[in-house]
Design a protein around this motif. Structure first.
Motif, short mmCIF file in Angstrom:
data_model
loop_
_atom_site.label_atom_id
_atom_site.label_comp_id
_atom_site.label_asym_id
_atom_site.label_seq_id
_atom_site.Cartn_x
_atom_site.Cartn_y
_atom_site.Cartn_z
N LEU A 1 0.84 -1.20 0.00
CA LEU A 1 0.00 0.00 0.00
C LEU A 1 0.87 1.24 0.00
N PRO A 2 0.41 2.31 -0.62
CA PRO A 2 1.21 3.56 -0.58
C PRO A 2 1.25 4.15 0.82
N ALA A 3 2.28 4.94 1.07
CA ALA A 3 2.40 5.62 2.36
C ALA A 3 1.22 6.55 2.56
N SER A 4 0.83 6.73 3.81
CA SER A 4 -0.24 7.66 4.16
C SER A 4 0.24 8.56 5.28
N ALA A 5 -0.59 9.52 5.65
CA ALA A 5 -0.23 10.41 6.77
C ALA A 5 -0.05 9.61 8.05
N GLU A 6 -0.84 8.51 8.19
CA GLU A 6 -0.74 7.66 9.38
C GLU A 6 0.50 6.78 9.35
N LYS A 7 0.92 6.40 8.15
CA LYS A 7 2.06 5.50 8.00
C LYS A 7 3.06 6.08 6.99
N PRO A 8 3.75 7.17 7.38
CA PRO A 8 4.66 7.80 6.43
C PRO A 8 6.00 7.09 6.30
N ASP A 9 6.23 6.09 7.15
CA ASP A 9 7.52 5.39 7.18
C ASP A 9 7.27 3.89 7.17
N HIS A 10 8.29 3.13 6.78
CA HIS A 10 8.20 1.67 6.85
C HIS A 10 8.09 1.24 8.30
N MET A 11 7.39 0.13 8.55
CA MET A 11 7.25 -0.34 9.94
C MET A 11 8.60 -0.75 10.50
N GLN A 12 8.69 -0.68 11.80
CA GLN A 12 9.92 -1.10 12.46
C GLN A 12 9.98 -2.63 12.51
N VAL A 13 11.20 -3.14 12.49
CA VAL A 13 11.42 -4.58 12.61
C VAL A 13 10.72 -5.11 13.86
N GLY A 14 10.78 -4.38 14.96
CA GLY A 14 10.14 -4.81 16.20
C GLY A 14 8.64 -5.01 16.05
N LYS A 15 7.98 -4.13 15.31
CA LYS A 15 6.54 -4.29 15.07
C LYS A 15 6.27 -5.54 14.24
N PHE A 16 7.08 -5.75 13.21
CA PHE A 16 6.94 -6.94 12.37
C PHE A 16 7.09 -8.20 13.22
N LEU A 17 8.11 -8.21 14.10
CA LEU A 17 8.31 -9.36 14.97
C LEU A 17 7.15 -9.55 15.93
N SER A 18 6.57 -8.46 16.42
CA SER A 18 5.43 -8.59 17.34
C SER A 18 4.20 -9.13 16.62
N ILE A 19 4.05 -8.81 15.35
CA ILE A 19 2.95 -9.40 14.56
C ILE A 19 3.12 -10.92 14.51
N LEU A 20 4.33 -11.35 14.22
CA LEU A 20 4.59 -12.79 14.14
C LEU A 20 4.44 -13.46 15.51
N GLU A 21 4.80 -12.78 16.58
CA GLU A 21 4.60 -13.33 17.93
C GLU A 21 3.12 -13.52 18.23
N LYS A 22 2.29 -12.54 17.85
CA LYS A 22 0.84 -12.65 18.07
C LYS A 22 0.26 -13.82 17.29
N VAL A 23 0.72 -13.99 16.06
CA VAL A 23 0.25 -15.12 15.26
C VAL A 23 0.69 -16.43 15.92
N ALA A 24 1.95 -16.50 16.33
CA ALA A 24 2.49 -17.73 16.93
C ALA A 24 1.76 -18.12 18.21
N ALA A 25 1.13 -17.14 18.88
CA ALA A 25 0.36 -17.44 20.09
C ALA A 25 -0.93 -18.20 19.76
#
Length: 173
Positions: free
Chosen positions: A78-102
């Motif tokens: 998806l294109p960048a938006s005012a809410e998400k003007p930057d790429h997500m942090q590695v930590g957020k990506f890892l937390s997504i995978l942790e939530k899935v793994a739960a």
């Protein structure tokens, strides 16, 4: 202990596992996570839409059975938006995978696949070729996954191995 010089590259040549990806990303939680696919960088507003854990049992064109575990990360570019003007942090990506793994059994040794595509266009399937650790970013380099005939591929690999053997041993061939 000295930290390795940046940039640093971890190579996978299309053979990454979920555990290897997680291990490579873990120390870099504050950096931004960027995917490079199909010759382009993913937009900062990308969204991890689904994480799939699959178990496959197959029979190839030569009648050979095979079985493996696979983790599929589906990402919408998806294109960048005012809410998400930057790429997500590695930590957020890892937390997504942790939530899935739960809630879903993710196997560290499972083959890793990325499905990536912009809205309204077909997804493309990619393997992880390499991870580049840079000062502010971690770039996951994705490469296309080609269809292969497994019996022919196996025969080619065996031929490479046997010819390498003969070249290294004097008087072998």
């Amino acid at each position: 202990m000295n930290a390795p010089a940046l940039p640093l590259t971890v190579g996978f040549q299309g053979d990454a596992s979920l555990g290897a990806l997680l291990d490579a990303l873990q120390p870099h939680g504050a950096r931004r996570l960027v995917l490079r696919y199909d010759g382009q960088l993913i937009e900062p507003g990308y969204h991890v839409t689904e994480v799939k854990a699959g178990s496959f049992v197959t029979l190839d064109c030569g009648g050979n059975p095979d079985a493996w575990q696979e983790t599929i990360l589906q990402v919408e570019d998806l294109p960048a938006s005012a809410e998400k003007p930057d790429h997500m942090q590695v930590g957020k990506f890892l937390s997504i995978l942790e939530k899935v793994a739960a809630r879903v059994s993710l196997q560290p040794g499972s083959r890793l696949t990325f499905e990536v595509g912009p809205p309204g266009r077909p997804m493309q399937i990619f393997d992880v070729e390499a991870i580049h650790i840079e000062a502010a970013h971690v770039v996951i380099e994705l490469g296309p996954r080609s269809a292969i005939c497994k019996p022919r591929h196996r025969a080619e690999q065996e031929a490479k191995t046997s010819s390498a053997c003969c070249k290294t041993q004097s008087g072998c061939c």
